[in-house]
Design a protein around this motif. Structure first.
Motif, PDB file in Angstrom:
ATOM      1  N   GLY A 160     -18.449  10.429  -1.538  1.00  0.00           N
ATOM      2  CA  GLY A 160     -18.637  11.303  -0.386  1.00  0.00           C
ATOM      3  C   GLY A 160     -17.383  11.220   0.461  1.00  0.00           C
ATOM      4  O   GLY A 160     -16.480  10.428   0.171  1.00  0.00           O
ATOM      5  N   CYS A 161     -17.305  12.029   1.478  1.00  0.00           N
ATOM      6  CA  CYS A 161     -16.154  11.931   2.376  1.00  0.00           C
ATOM      7  C   CYS A 161     -16.526  12.395   3.770  1.00  0.00           C
ATOM      8  O   CYS A 161     -17.520  13.108   3.969  1.00  0.00           O
ATOM      9  N   ILE A 162     -15.726  11.954   4.732  1.00  0.00           N
ATOM     10  CA  ILE A 162     -15.839  12.420   6.111  1.00  0.00           C
ATOM     11  C   ILE A 162     -14.461  12.916   6.511  1.00  0.00           C
ATOM     12  O   ILE A 162     -13.512  12.127   6.597  1.00  0.00           O
ATOM     13  N   THR A 163     -14.343  14.217   6.700  1.00  0.00           N
ATOM     14  CA  THR A 163     -13.063  14.813   7.059  1.00  0.00           C
ATOM     15  C   THR A 163     -13.277  15.871   8.128  1.00  0.00           C
ATOM     16  O   THR A 163     -14.407  16.285   8.372  1.00  0.00           O
ATOM     17  N   CYS A 164     -12.189  16.286   8.761  1.00  0.00           N
ATOM     18  CA  CYS A 164     -12.303  17.255   9.855  1.00  0.00           C
ATOM     19  C   CYS A 164     -11.554  18.548   9.561  1.00  0.00           C
ATOM     20  O   CYS A 164     -11.235  19.313  10.467  1.00  0.00           O
ATOM     21  N   ASN A 165     -11.271  18.776   8.296  1.00  0.00           N
ATOM     22  CA  ASN A 165     -10.695  20.043   7.844  1.00  0.00           C
ATOM     23  C   ASN A 165     -11.559  20.611   6.721  1.00  0.00           C
ATOM     24  O   ASN A 165     -12.053  19.871   5.885  1.00  0.00           O
ATOM     25  N   ARG A 166     -11.723  21.897   6.721  1.00  0.00           N
ATOM     26  CA  ARG A 166     -12.551  22.547   5.709  1.00  0.00           C
ATOM     27  C   ARG A 166     -11.749  22.785   4.424  1.00  0.00           C
ATOM     28  O   ARG A 166     -10.581  23.154   4.468  1.00  0.00           O
ATOM     29  N   ASN A 167     -12.418  22.555   3.287  1.00  0.00           N
ATOM     30  CA  ASN A 167     -11.841  22.838   1.978  1.00  0.00           C
ATOM     31  C   ASN A 167     -10.571  22.028   1.713  1.00  0.00           C
ATOM     32  O   ASN A 167      -9.626  22.506   1.091  1.00  0.00           O
ATOM     33  N   SER A 168     -10.554  20.794   2.177  1.00  0.00           N
ATOM     34  CA  SER A 168      -9.390  19.938   2.003  1.00  0.00           C
ATOM     35  C   SER A 168      -9.343  19.356   0.588  1.00  0.00           C
ATOM     36  O   SER A 168     -10.348  19.365  -0.132  1.00  0.00           O
ATOM     37  N   PRO A 169      -8.188  18.823   0.173  1.00  0.00           N
ATOM     38  CA  PRO A 169      -8.113  18.143  -1.126  1.00  0.00           C
ATOM     39  C   PRO A 169      -9.131  17.012  -1.255  1.00  0.00           C
ATOM     40  O   PRO A 169      -9.684  16.801  -2.336  1.00  0.00           O
ATOM     41  N   LEU A 170      -9.399  16.301  -0.162  1.00  0.00           N
ATOM     42  CA  LEU A 170     -10.385  15.223  -0.210  1.00  0.00           C
ATOM     43  C   LEU A 170     -11.788  15.769  -0.443  1.00  0.00           C
ATOM     44  O   LEU A 170     -12.542  15.235  -1.258  1.00  0.00           O
ATOM     45  N   SER A 171     -12.139  16.850   0.250  1.00  0.00           N
ATOM     46  CA  SER A 171     -13.454  17.467   0.049  1.00  0.00           C
ATOM     47  C   SER A 171     -13.625  17.914  -1.396  1.00  0.00           C
ATOM     48  O   SER A 171     -14.705  17.801  -1.976  1.00  0.00           O
ATOM     49  N   ASN A 172     -12.547  18.412  -1.970  1.00  0.00           N
ATOM     50  CA  ASN A 172     -12.610  18.957  -3.328  1.00  0.00           C
ATOM     51  C   ASN A 172     -12.797  17.888  -4.393  1.00  0.00           C
ATOM     52  O   ASN A 172     -13.217  18.205  -5.515  1.00  0.00           O
ATOM     53  N   VAL A 173     -12.476  16.620  -4.073  1.00  0.00           N
ATOM     54  CA  VAL A 173     -12.716  15.549  -5.045  1.00  0.00           C
ATOM     55  C   VAL A 173     -13.966  14.736  -4.687  1.00  0.00           C
ATOM     56  O   VAL A 173     -14.292  13.783  -5.385  1.00  0.00           O
ATOM     57  N   SER A 174     -14.653  15.110  -3.623  1.00  0.00           N
ATOM     58  CA  SER A 174     -15.871  14.409  -3.210  1.00  0.00           C
ATOM     59  C   SER A 174     -17.101  15.140  -3.729  1.00  0.00           C
ATOM     60  O   SER A 174     -17.201  16.357  -3.589  1.00  0.00           O
ATOM     61  N   LYS A 175     -18.034  14.407  -4.300  1.00  0.00           N
ATOM     62  CA  LYS A 175     -19.262  15.031  -4.787  1.00  0.00           C
ATOM     63  C   LYS A 175     -20.130  15.501  -3.624  1.00  0.00           C
ATOM     64  O   LYS A 175     -20.820  16.517  -3.732  1.00  0.00           O
ATOM     65  N   LEU A 176     -20.114  14.753  -2.522  1.00  0.00           N
ATOM     66  CA  LEU A 176     -20.925  15.112  -1.355  1.00  0.00           C
ATOM     67  C   LEU A 176     -20.050  15.036  -0.093  1.00  0.00           C
ATOM     68  O   LEU A 176     -20.106  14.056   0.662  1.00  0.00           O
ATOM     69  N   PRO A 177     -19.249  16.070   0.152  1.00  0.00           N
ATOM     70  CA  PRO A 177     -18.353  16.051   1.313  1.00  0.00           C
ATOM     71  C   PRO A 177     -19.060  16.350   2.622  1.00  0.00           C
ATOM     72  O   PRO A 177     -20.039  17.096   2.667  1.00  0.00           O
ATOM     73  N   ILE A 178     -18.547  15.751   3.686  1.00  0.00           N
ATOM     74  CA  ILE A 178     -18.983  16.056   5.048  1.00  0.00           C
ATOM     75  C   ILE A 178     -17.751  16.543   5.800  1.00  0.00           C
ATOM     76  O   ILE A 178     -16.768  15.807   5.938  1.00  0.00           O
ATOM     77  N   GLU A 179     -17.794  17.781   6.264  1.00  0.00           N
ATOM     78  CA  GLU A 179     -16.649  18.390   6.935  1.00  0.00           C
ATOM     79  C   GLU A 179     -17.025  18.736   8.377  1.00  0.00           C
ATOM     80  O   GLU A 179     -17.775  19.676   8.618  1.00  0.00           O
ATOM     81  N   ILE A 180     -16.497  17.957   9.321  1.00  0.00           N
ATOM     82  CA  ILE A 180     -16.794  18.178  10.739  1.00  0.00           C
ATOM     83  C   ILE A 180     -15.602  18.892  11.363  1.00  0.00           C
ATOM     84  O   ILE A 180     -14.550  18.289  11.568  1.00  0.00           O
ATOM     85  N   ILE A 181     -15.763  20.158  11.678  1.00  0.00           N
ATOM     86  CA  ILE A 181     -14.642  20.954  12.164  1.00  0.00           C
ATOM     87  C   ILE A 181     -14.601  20.892  13.690  1.00  0.00           C
ATOM     88  O   ILE A 181     -15.316  21.624  14.379  1.00  0.00           O
ATOM     89  N   VAL A 182     -13.740  20.014  14.195  1.00  0.00           N
ATOM     90  CA  VAL A 182     -13.657  19.805  15.646  1.00  0.00           C
ATOM     91  C   VAL A 182     -12.510  20.595  16.279  1.00  0.00           C
ATOM     92  O   VAL A 182     -12.386  20.625  17.503  1.00  0.00           O
TER      93      VAL A 182
END
Length: 273
Positions: A160-182
């Motif tokens: 999984g991941c916790i990131t603050c950008n949508r459709n990031s490289p990290l999100s794309n390699v995470s099975k269950l991404p969490i994207e908080i757009i602040v």
């Protein structure tokens, strides 16, 4: 969808050096107020990840946070608070940071750029398919974290991941991404601010929800907490007094005998059946 680093976009504010202290604090606070709203939008993403973590932990799995810089430190803070709060072992929730323990206090140059070290750090803990690894990176581009998650995927370990950008490289390699757009920060690019606050909130939600699901809370009380100082001993006594409707003297004796709030409550109940 194109990848845009909203965390790096220009601040909505300018000429910060010309602001009064009151203006600076008010504007920072106004930006901070938007963070919980951004987090509320991703509760379904958080729910999916928490549910999967609980399944794995019930089968003996562990939870790993891995990050660099501020993100890594936030993971370590959350992991380190689980044993005293919920009475779990120190190796149940583990925080890893690029550059190792030195990086907790001091930045280690270029440590986050190593695409292989993250996986090596996880291997030192004998990572397995029962475990879950959450990559934390505000930008979603940290090589140390992305490399670690790629290898986890190759070894059938939930990511999984916790990131603050949508459709990031990290999100794309995470099975269950969490994207908080602040959005953009008050100081342009200073992701220790709103992005860091968002990550901290989500980490609190994940670990607390997981521990409650694992039975580490009774009612609304931390009955498995470690009694590591006088404040916590007093809190434990109050829990026992409230739960059993007994005096402070009896609660103190029970706690001294059993060294644990849950055990004190359970053994008192058994004694009086």
């Amino acid at each position: 969808m194109d990848f845009i680093k909203t965390t790096e976009q220009d601040s909505k504010y300018d000429h910060l050096e010309k602001m009064t202290v009151s203006e600076l604090l008010t504007n920072i606070n106004n930006e901070d107020k938007t963070v919980p709203f951004a987090v509320s939008k991703v509760i379904p993403q958080i729910e999916k990840l928490v549910s999967e973590i609980v399944i794995r932990m019930k089968n003996g799995g562990r939870l790993f946070y891995i990050g660099a810089g501020t993100s890594g430190r936030l993971g370590i803070v959350d992991a380190s608070e689980c044993p005293p709060t919920f009475g779990v072992s120190h190796d149940l929730v583990v925080g890893l940071i690029a550059g190792g323990d030195t990086a907790i206090r001091k930045a280690v140059e270029f440590a986050e750029d190593d695409t292989h070290q993250g996986w090596k750090d996880l291997q030192e803990h004998s990572i397995s398919e029962n475990d879950t690894v959450i990559g934390i990176a505000a930008s979603g581009t940290t090589p140390y974290v992305i490399g670690a998650l790629k290898e986890c995927n190759n070894h059938n370990i939930l990511t999984g991941c916790i990131t603050c950008n949508r459709n990031s490289p990290l999100s794309n390699v995470s099975k269950l991404p969490i994207e908080i757009i602040v959005g953009s920060e008050f100081v342009t690019g200073s992701s220790r601010m709103k992005a860091g606050t968002a990550q901290k909130l989500v980490l609190n939600m994940i670990s607390t929800a997981v521990m409650i699901q694992l039975g580490k809370v009774k009612g609304n009380k931390m009955v498995d907490m470690q009694l590591s100082n006088h404040k916590l001993v007093e809190r434990g006594e109050k829990m026992i007094m409230s739960e059993l409707q007994v005096s402070q003297q009896i609660a103190k004796k029970l706690l001294e005998k059993h060294k644990n709030v849950r055990k004190a409550i359970l053994n008192y109940d058994k004694k009086n059946k």
